[in-house]
Design a protein around this motif. Structure first.
Motif, PDB file in Angstrom:
ATOM      1  N   THR A  28       0.838  -1.203   0.000  1.00 43.44           N
ATOM      2  CA  THR A  28       0.000   0.000   0.000  1.00 43.44           C
ATOM      3  C   THR A  28       0.871   1.251   0.000  1.00 43.44           C
ATOM      4  O   THR A  28       2.078   1.154   0.210  1.00 43.44           O
ATOM      5  N   ILE A  29       0.226   2.401  -0.224  1.00 43.19           N
ATOM      6  CA  ILE A  29       0.929   3.674  -0.124  1.00 43.19           C
ATOM      7  C   ILE A  29       0.207   4.552   0.900  1.00 43.19           C
ATOM      8  O   ILE A  29      -0.920   4.243   1.292  1.00 43.19           O
ATOM      9  N   GLY A  30       0.847   5.648   1.295  1.00 40.83           N
ATOM     10  CA  GLY A  30       0.190   6.599   2.187  1.00 40.83           C
ATOM     11  C   GLY A  30       0.225   6.178   3.648  1.00 40.83           C
ATOM     12  O   GLY A  30       0.731   5.123   4.004  1.00 40.83           O
ATOM     13  N   THR A  31      -0.354   7.043   4.480  1.00 41.04           N
ATOM     14  CA  THR A  31      -0.340   6.808   5.932  1.00 41.04           C
ATOM     15  C   THR A  31      -1.761   6.731   6.478  1.00 41.04           C
ATOM     16  O   THR A  31      -2.720   7.138   5.812  1.00 41.04           O
ATOM     17  N   ILE A  32      -1.869   6.258   7.711  1.00 45.79           N
ATOM     18  CA  ILE A  32      -3.194   6.143   8.349  1.00 45.79           C
ATOM     19  C   ILE A  32      -3.023   6.285   9.869  1.00 45.79           C
ATOM     20  O   ILE A  32      -2.002   5.860  10.411  1.00 45.79           O
ATOM     21  N   ILE A  33      -4.009   6.901  10.502  1.00 42.49           N
ATOM     22  CA  ILE A  33      -4.039   6.879  11.976  1.00 42.49           C
ATOM     23  C   ILE A  33      -5.218   5.970  12.332  1.00 42.49           C
ATOM     24  O   ILE A  33      -6.380   6.363  12.209  1.00 42.49           O
ATOM     25  N   PRO A  34      -4.932   4.721  12.723  1.00 42.97           N
ATOM     26  CA  PRO A  34      -6.026   3.736  12.842  1.00 42.97           C
ATOM     27  C   PRO A  34      -7.064   4.069  13.898  1.00 42.97           C
ATOM     28  O   PRO A  34      -8.202   3.616  13.801  1.00 42.97           O
ATOM     29  N   GLN A  35      -6.691   4.859  14.902  1.00 41.76           N
ATOM     30  CA  GLN A  35      -7.703   5.187  15.941  1.00 41.76           C
ATOM     31  C   GLN A  35      -8.522   6.410  15.540  1.00 41.76           C
ATOM     32  O   GLN A  35      -9.472   6.765  16.217  1.00 41.76           O
ATOM     33  N   ALA A  36      -8.141   7.064  14.450  1.00 38.69           N
ATOM     34  CA  ALA A  36      -8.855   8.297  14.074  1.00 38.69           C
ATOM     35  C   ALA A  36      -8.996   8.355  12.543  1.00 38.69           C
ATOM     36  O   ALA A  36      -8.507   9.270  11.900  1.00 38.69           O
ATOM     37  N   PHE A  37      -9.677   7.360  12.029  1.00 41.65           N
ATOM     38  CA  PHE A  37      -9.889   7.281  10.580  1.00 41.65           C
ATOM     39  C   PHE A  37     -10.937   8.322  10.188  1.00 41.65           C
ATOM     40  O   PHE A  37     -12.048   8.329  10.734  1.00 41.65           O
ATOM     41  N   VAL A  38     -10.592   9.195   9.243  1.00 40.59           N
ATOM     42  CA  VAL A  38     -11.438  10.381   9.021  1.00 40.59           C
ATOM     43  C   VAL A  38     -12.679  10.135   8.155  1.00 40.59           C
ATOM     44  O   VAL A  38     -13.617  10.925   8.177  1.00 40.59           O
ATOM     45  N   TRP A  39     -12.686   9.030   7.390  1.00 34.88           N
ATOM     46  CA  TRP A  39     -13.748   8.856   6.390  1.00 34.88           C
ATOM     47  C   TRP A  39     -14.994   8.178   6.954  1.00 34.88           C
ATOM     48  O   TRP A  39     -14.884   7.379   7.883  1.00 34.88           O
ATOM     49  N   PRO A  40     -16.162   8.462   6.381  1.00 32.73           N
ATOM     50  CA  PRO A  40     -17.386   7.815   6.880  1.00 32.73           C
ATOM     51  C   PRO A  40     -17.344   6.309   6.639  1.00 32.73           C
ATOM     52  O   PRO A  40     -16.853   5.868   5.617  1.00 32.73           O
ATOM     53  N   LYS A  41     -17.857   5.556   7.611  1.00 33.19           N
ATOM     54  CA  LYS A  41     -17.771   4.106   7.473  1.00 33.19           C
ATOM     55  C   LYS A  41     -19.120   3.478   7.118  1.00 33.19           C
ATOM     56  O   LYS A  41     -19.210   2.285   6.866  1.00 33.19           O
ATOM     57  N   ASN A  42     -20.188   4.270   7.161  1.00 32.88           N
ATOM     58  CA  ASN A  42     -21.506   3.690   6.858  1.00 32.88           C
ATOM     59  C   ASN A  42     -22.454   4.803   6.374  1.00 32.88           C
ATOM     60  O   ASN A  42     -22.057   5.964   6.267  1.00 32.88           O
ATOM     61  N   ARG A  43     -23.683   4.410   6.129  1.00 36.08           N
ATOM     62  CA  ARG A  43     -24.659   5.367   5.605  1.00 36.08           C
ATOM     63  C   ARG A  43     -24.933   6.487   6.612  1.00 36.08           C
ATOM     64  O   ARG A  43     -25.051   7.655   6.235  1.00 36.08           O
ATOM     65  N   THR A  44     -25.021   6.138   7.893  1.00 38.50           N
ATOM     66  CA  THR A  44     -25.322   7.159   8.897  1.00 38.50           C
ATOM     67  C   THR A  44     -24.264   8.253   8.880  1.00 38.50           C
ATOM     68  O   THR A  44     -24.589   9.451   8.868  1.00 38.50           O
ATOM     69  N   GLN A  45     -23.002   7.849   8.859  1.00 37.17           N
ATOM     70  CA  GLN A  45     -21.936   8.856   8.839  1.00 37.17           C
ATOM     71  C   GLN A  45     -21.906   9.600   7.502  1.00 37.17           C
ATOM     72  O   GLN A  45     -21.599  10.797   7.464  1.00 37.17           O
ATOM     73  N   SER A  46     -22.221   8.908   6.429  1.00 44.86           N
ATOM     74  CA  SER A  46     -22.251   9.576   5.117  1.00 44.86           C
ATOM     75  C   SER A  46     -23.315  10.677   5.115  1.00 44.86           C
ATOM     76  O   SER A  46     -23.100  11.769   4.582  1.00 44.86           O
ATOM     77  N   LEU A  47     -24.462  10.381   5.737  1.00 46.98           N
ATOM     78  CA  LEU A  47     -25.530  11.392   5.801  1.00 46.98           C
ATOM     79  C   LEU A  47     -25.122  12.563   6.701  1.00 46.98           C
ATOM     80  O   LEU A  47     -25.471  13.710   6.438  1.00 46.98           O
ATOM     81  N   LYS A  48     -24.340  12.251   7.743  1.00 43.13           N
ATOM     82  CA  LYS A  48     -23.831  13.338   8.608  1.00 43.13           C
ATOM     83  C   LYS A  48     -22.897  14.243   7.816  1.00 43.13           C
ATOM     84  O   LYS A  48     -22.922  15.466   7.949  1.00 43.13           O
ATOM     85  N   LEU A  49     -22.055  13.629   7.003  1.00 44.19           N
ATOM     86  CA  LEU A  49     -21.120  14.414   6.193  1.00 44.19           C
ATOM     87  C   LEU A  49     -21.890  15.274   5.189  1.00 44.19           C
ATOM     88  O   LEU A  49     -21.550  16.434   4.955  1.00 44.19           O
ATOM     89  N   LEU A  50     -22.960  14.695   4.636  1.00 37.25           N
ATOM     90  CA  LEU A  50     -23.795  15.465   3.707  1.00 37.25           C
ATOM     91  C   LEU A  50     -24.431  16.650   4.437  1.00 37.25           C
ATOM     92  O   LEU A  50     -24.420  17.790   3.932  1.00 37.25           O
TER      93      LEU A  50
END
Ligand SMILES: Cc1cc2nc3c(=O)[nH]c(=O)nc-3n(C[C@H](O)[C@H](O)[C@H](O)COP(=O)(O)OP(=O)(O)OC[C@H]3O[C@@H](n4cnc5c(N)ncnc54)[C@H](O)[C@@H]3O)c2cc1C
Ligand code: SF4
Length: 557
Positions: free
Chosen positions: A262-284
């Protein structure tokens, strides 16, 4: 239904033979629940065992598949090496997909659906769609196999081949996500000489009655691009982006047990992207409340340290189908109607155009032009990407910031992808396959249908002008006009030659010089050729020498 005359009953469609029917013996008691026109059809149904494949980018809980639970239907989802290994992905992309798939699996299970989930390191996981499906058909005696239309040509072909090779019946259904069907653009363009996103966009607006009054746009004007290209004012501080501190350590641990590159970095305890529909709707919701009022104005702006400005960052949720383009558009229109004083129409139209226009158009081009599109190389470019594309270690401030944020967040906004990294790659004559692999790997939203058409088409002009009518290239003056990168750069934006000359300047002229045979007659860039032709011979030579020096030392820039 008692008391209703049989001839007045609404007809239903039999789930098995698909014929309409209105009468069954015990209709008075059971009509609401009757699904089959006859005992024969009902027996056929209950004897059948159906396997349905859900791909990692088909996490659409509103799909009609899930309207009802059926005991004889089993869904299957898989984390497999054929998907993790076809390109070097950003670690956040692999983690993001597997996390969202795991969430969708839990959602389906909680709603009572039967789901088989192959985890990456399961012993029974044969690591390919074909092998796992064949294994399941054999083990569980499935009698029928179904899948939703994949968005990638590669998977479409593989599943068609699979269906030919299995002994049971199969069917493919729509993914029920896009405004347009796969071939709608092809039909729309039939007989037309030029491809233009604008006309397709207008057709969709009319057909789906989006911001329309009869046949005309509600404001009388279709396009607000000219109002939407502003630089971020100095001292303007955009709203901090909403991020989700998801803990994805468990998924990451499983990936780390393998040799997936893989490339790039990650902070596993603070993953910034939405993981499901509920979070996606929050982002919207966050986008609509905080960003939409500025979206159009600053959609082409760039600033160091600001990784997303007023962009929605919804592409990951949209491309995995956790949310649908229709609900995004409808909510954006509702928000604009609710706050007309705060949200100017040009901000809304700019956003609607991206989703209804560009996203649908790009998909249409993909299905119209694949697989040839994947090999197009109009300028016959052969160069290699400089090594700093994987580290961000370059003295060019604009590239440093764009690449570093891409490695940190698996995200760059459109104008960074187009006018910073893409612009540089095209000016430097990099092989479009190298450029494609980089874009396909690095961005969390990168799925081939939307990546290749944007990269090879819009950004690298390798299609010779299918997606765009002219190459998107620029010197430092455009980058400086739209960003705050140049002021603190090692290179000088106003210099074309010399040790500190901005590389974009000489490479820009070299590009026009090198491709005069292919571009010299393009009316959209006639002005550039007039300027180049009028330049003194010595000046031209000095610029071309400077460009050649930079290309020879590309890894040191
Ligand atoms: C070289 C290059 C590569 C790209 N690769 C991808 C990719 O792999 N995946 C991807 O989803 N987009 C890609 N894009 C398009 C665009 O850059 C991203 O969709 C956008 O940056 C995603 O961020 P956002 O959600 O904040 O977008 P916003 O700026 O908030 O736009 C809203 C939505 O509009 C849609 N959209 C906007 N522009 C485009 C476009 N040109 N094509 C398709 N949809 C668009 C996206 O769904 C996006 O979420 C690429 C563009 C370029 C120039
Ligand atoms: S001077 Fe050139 S290299 Fe530096 S930030 Fe501006 S455009 Fe980029």
């Amino acid at each position: 239904m008692k008391g209703v005359k049989k001839e007045n009953l609404p007809s239903k469609i039999c789930r098995v033979c698909k014929k309409p029917f209105i009468w069954r013996k015990k209709w008075e008691k059971e009509w609401e629940h009757v699904k089959y026109c006859s005992k024969k059809c009902r027996t056929k149904k209950t004897m059948s065992k159906i396997l349905r494949l859900i791909l990692g980018d088909q996490l659409n809980s509103k799909h009609s598949w899930y309207k009802e639970k059926e005991d004889n239907i089993v869904y299957v989802m898989m984390e497999i090496r054929s998907e993790t290994d076809y390109v070097n992905h950003h670690i956040q992309k692999v983690v993001g997909f597997f996390t969202a798939m795991g969430e969708f699996y839990q959602e389906l299970k909680s709603k009572g659906h039967n789901v088989i989930y192959f985890h990456l390191n399961d012993k029974s996981n044969l690591q390919s769609f074909e092998k796992n499906i064949q294994q399941l058909i054999f083990q569980h005696q499935f009698t029928h196999f179904e899948y939703q239309e994949p968005d990638e040509f590669r998977i479409d072909q593989a599943l068609k081949e699979l269906c030919k090779s299995i002994a049971i019946s199969s069917a493919v259904v729509e993914s029920e996500h896009f405004y347009t069907s796969r071939l709608e653009l092809a039909d729309f363009l039939d007989g037309k000489k030029t491809f233009l996103m604008e006309s397709f966009y207008r057709m969709i607006r009319k057909k789906h009655d989006v911001l329309m009054q009869g046949e005309q746009p509600i404001t009388g004007k279709w396009n607000y691009d000219s109002e939407n290209r502003k630089k971020l004012p100095k001292n303007h501080k955009p709203v901090p982006p909403l991020v989700f501190n998801n803990d994805v350590s468990a998924v990451l641990d499983e990936i780390n047990k393998t040799d997936i590159k893989t490339i790039g970095t990650i902070i596993p305890q603070a993953f910034v992207w939405p993981k499901n529909r509920t979070q996606s709707l929050k982002l919207l919701d966050f986008f609509l409340t905080e960003c939409l009022p500025f979206f159009g104005s600053y959609q082409d702006a760039m600033s160091p340290g600001e990784w997303s400005l007023y962009h929605s960052r919804l592409s990951f949720s949209l491309n995995l189908k956790m949310i649908s383009p229709k609900e995004v558009i409808n909510k954006a229109i509702d928000e604009w109607q609710r706050r007309p004083d705060e949200i100017q129409y040009n901000q809304l139209e700019g956003f609607v155009r991206q989703i209804i226009g560009w996203r649908e158009y790009i998909r249409g081009i993909y299905w119209l032009k694949m697989p040839e599109f994947g090999n197009m190389n109009y300028f016959a470019n052969q160069g290699k990407l400089p090594k700093w594309f994987w580290s961000g270690k370059t003295k060019m401030n604009c590239l440093k910031h764009t690449i570093k944020q891409s490695l940190e967040y698996a995200y760059a906004h459109h104008i960074q992808r187009l006018m910073i990294t893409g612009n540089f790659a095209l000016l430097a004559g990099i092989d479009p396959s190298e450029v494609d692999a980089w874009y396909l790997g690095i961005y969390i939203d990168a799925i081939e249908w939307v990546e290749i058409t944007n990269t090879r088409g819009m950004s690298q002009f390798a299609d010779g002008g299918i997606v765009g009518t002219k190459p998107y290239v620029s010197s430092a003056s455009y980058i400086d006009k739209m960003s705050h990168y140049c002021g603190s750069c090692f290179y000088k934006k106003e210099l074309k030659t010399g040790e500190r000359a901005c590389p974009f300047n000489s490479l820009h002229w070299k590009f026009y010089d090198r491709h005069e045979d292919k571009l010299g007659t393009n009316p959209r860039i006639g002005m550039m050729y007039n300027l180049w032709r009028k330049m003194k011979k010595d000046t031209k030579m000095a610029i071309l020498n400077q460009a050649n020096y930079y290309l020879e030392n590309i890894n040191e820039l």
